[in-house]
Design an enzyme around this catalytic site. Structure first.
Site, short mmCIF file in Angstrom:
data_model
loop_
_atom_site.label_atom_id
_atom_site.label_comp_id
_atom_site.label_asym_id
_atom_site.label_seq_id
_atom_site.Cartn_x
_atom_site.Cartn_y
_atom_site.Cartn_z
N GLY A 1 42.14 53.76 44.49
CA GLY A 1 41.54 54.05 45.73
C GLY A 1 41.06 55.80 45.55
O GLY A 1 40.80 56.43 46.65
N GLY B 1 40.01 46.61 45.24
CA GLY B 1 40.42 46.90 46.65
C GLY B 1 39.23 47.13 47.38
O GLY B 1 38.53 46.35 47.91
N GLY B 2 38.93 48.45 47.56
CA GLY B 2 37.80 49.11 48.22
C GLY B 2 36.44 48.22 48.13
O GLY B 2 35.98 47.66 49.20
N SER C 1 40.15 51.28 41.37
CA SER C 1 38.92 51.89 41.43
C SER C 1 37.75 51.15 40.77
O SER C 1 36.82 51.76 39.85
CB SER C 1 38.73 53.34 40.99
OG SER C 1 39.45 54.43 41.96
N LYS D 1 43.74 44.53 51.46
CA LYS D 1 44.87 45.52 52.29
C LYS D 1 44.45 45.39 53.78
O LYS D 1 44.45 44.20 54.31
CB LYS D 1 44.48 46.91 51.99
CG LYS D 1 44.34 46.97 50.16
CD LYS D 1 44.40 48.40 49.64
CE LYS D 1 44.49 48.33 48.13
NZ LYS D 1 44.41 49.72 47.38
N GLU E 1 51.52 50.19 46.79
CA GLU E 1 51.73 50.62 47.99
C GLU E 1 52.88 50.02 48.80
O GLU E 1 53.66 50.39 49.53
CB GLU E 1 50.40 50.01 48.95
CG GLU E 1 49.03 51.01 48.36
CD GLU E 1 47.83 50.23 48.73
OE1 GLU E 1 47.60 49.38 49.20
OE2 GLU E 1 46.93 50.99 47.97
N ASN F 1 41.78 42.55 46.98
CA ASN F 1 42.89 42.83 47.86
C ASN F 1 42.46 43.56 49.02
O ASN F 1 41.77 44.90 48.84
CB ASN F 1 43.69 43.89 47.04
CG ASN F 1 45.22 44.30 47.96
OD1 ASN F 1 45.11 43.92 49.11
ND2 ASN F 1 45.58 45.10 47.23
N HIS G 1 52.84 45.15 45.00
CA HIS G 1 51.63 46.09 44.78
C HIS G 1 52.41 47.58 45.06
O HIS G 1 53.17 47.74 45.81
CB HIS G 1 50.73 46.01 45.94
CG HIS G 1 49.53 46.76 46.02
ND1 HIS G 1 49.45 47.94 46.28
CD2 HIS G 1 48.34 46.34 45.14
CE1 HIS G 1 48.14 48.68 45.94
NE2 HIS G 1 47.66 47.76 45.59
N GLU H 1 47.73 48.23 37.31
CA GLU H 1 47.22 49.21 38.27
C GLU H 1 47.66 50.57 38.14
O GLU H 1 48.90 50.78 38.76
CB GLU H 1 47.40 48.61 39.72
CG GLU H 1 46.81 47.33 39.94
CD GLU H 1 46.13 47.17 41.36
OE1 GLU H 1 45.16 47.02 41.64
OE2 GLU H 1 47.27 47.30 42.23
P1 PGA Z 1 41.04 50.04 44.55
O1 PGA Z 1 42.34 49.02 44.79
O2 PGA Z 1 40.22 49.15 44.03
O3 PGA Z 1 40.43 50.49 45.98
O4 PGA Z 1 41.41 51.45 43.92
C1 PGA Z 1 42.84 48.42 43.96
C2 PGA Z 1 44.00 47.94 44.46
O5 PGA Z 1 44.95 48.71 45.16
O6 PGA Z 1 44.60 46.60 44.09
#
Ligand code: PGA
Length: 252
Positions: free
Chosen positions: A172, A234-235, A213, A11, A96, A9, A94, A166
């Site tokens: 994050g 994500g990251g 994470s 983002k 967010e 993802n 998601h 999640e």
């Molecule tokens: P992250 O994000 O791996 O940066 O924690 C995961 C996500 O929001 O899908």
């Protein structure tokens, strides 16, 4: 046996040039891991050019959101058919989107149904906040998100979705859930609720991912767990080496 999925993802990161550069490299680096379903979800502006780069590659493409209506006066939104032009997957609900864009279990439910109707695989996201977790409400929150988010799906439809658990406090933050805790929640509240709604056979066939994470350093622990079928990343999905290492960990 459930085929593992690793979905990236991205983002709100990467312009078209940067997205094309990253995906060209991933196309090569992810090629050996054919036992893993590999998916990238760049921003909407990059879906078209990235789809051209991924043409005839087994790497799947996903959007990060979409509207449920077919068309109309919804400024700024993408319809299911627009997403389907380029993608096989769509991330829905998601945290967010729920937190910053007021998505609810009800709107997520409409999106999941619209995705299934047009033949997209929804990556349906659920998860509790830190406050809910500390108050012992994780199961209650997940039960509600699953019940209303997947309301009205037939068993056949449910079998086509991917679920991403999640915990919001792990996204994050670098504070990932332990693999044991994640597996307990996924095998318990998540798969348990899917069983209640859709029966054992369907629930056992649905891929459930952990997200929050996930890094090359911890990935292998999750994929050794009985109920965790991959990750939503994500990251670490923004770096060729990191994402490749996570896919490799899932390939075993
Ligand atoms: P992250 O994000 O791996 O940066 O924690 C995961 C996500 O929001 O899908």
């Amino acid at each position: 046996m459930r085929t593992p999925i690793i979905a990236g993802n991205w983002k709100m990161n990467k312009t078209v040039d940067d997205a094309c550069d990253l995906v060209s490299k991933l196309r090569e680096s992810l090629a050996p891991y054919s036992t893993v379903e590999r998916v990238v979800c760049p921003p909407a502006t990059s879906l078209l050019p990235v789809s051209a780069i991924l043409d005839e590659s087994p790497i799947g493409l996903g959007a990060q959101n979409m509207h449920w209506e077919e068309k109309g006066a919804y400024t700024g939104e993408l319809s299911p058919a627009m997403v389907k032009e380029f993608c096989g997957y769509v991330i829905l609900g998601h945290s967010e989107r729920r937190e910053y864009f007021a998505e609810t279990d009800q709107t997520v439910n409409k999106k999941v149904k619209a995705a299934l109707n047009i033949g997209l695989t929804p990556i349906f996201c659920i998860g509790e906040t830190l406050e809910q977790n500390e108050a012992g409400k994780t199961e209650e929150v997940l039960t509600r998100q699953i019940k209303f988010g997947l309301e009205g799906l037939s068993e056949e439809e449910a079998a086509k979705i991917v679920v991403a658990y999640e915990p919001i406090w792990a996204i994050g933050t670098g504070k990932a859930a332990t693999s044991e805790d994640a597996n307990n929640v996924i095998g318990g509240a998540v798969r348990g609720n899917l069983k209640k709604l859709f029966g054992n056979t369907v629930a056992e066939s649905i891929r459930i991912l952990y997200g929050g994470s996930v890094k090359p350093g911890n990935a292998v622990e999750y994929f050794g767990m009985s109920d965790i079928d991959g990750a939503l990343v994500g990251g670490a999905a923004l770096k060729v080496d990191d994402f490749t290492a996570i896919v490799k960990a899932a390939a075993g």
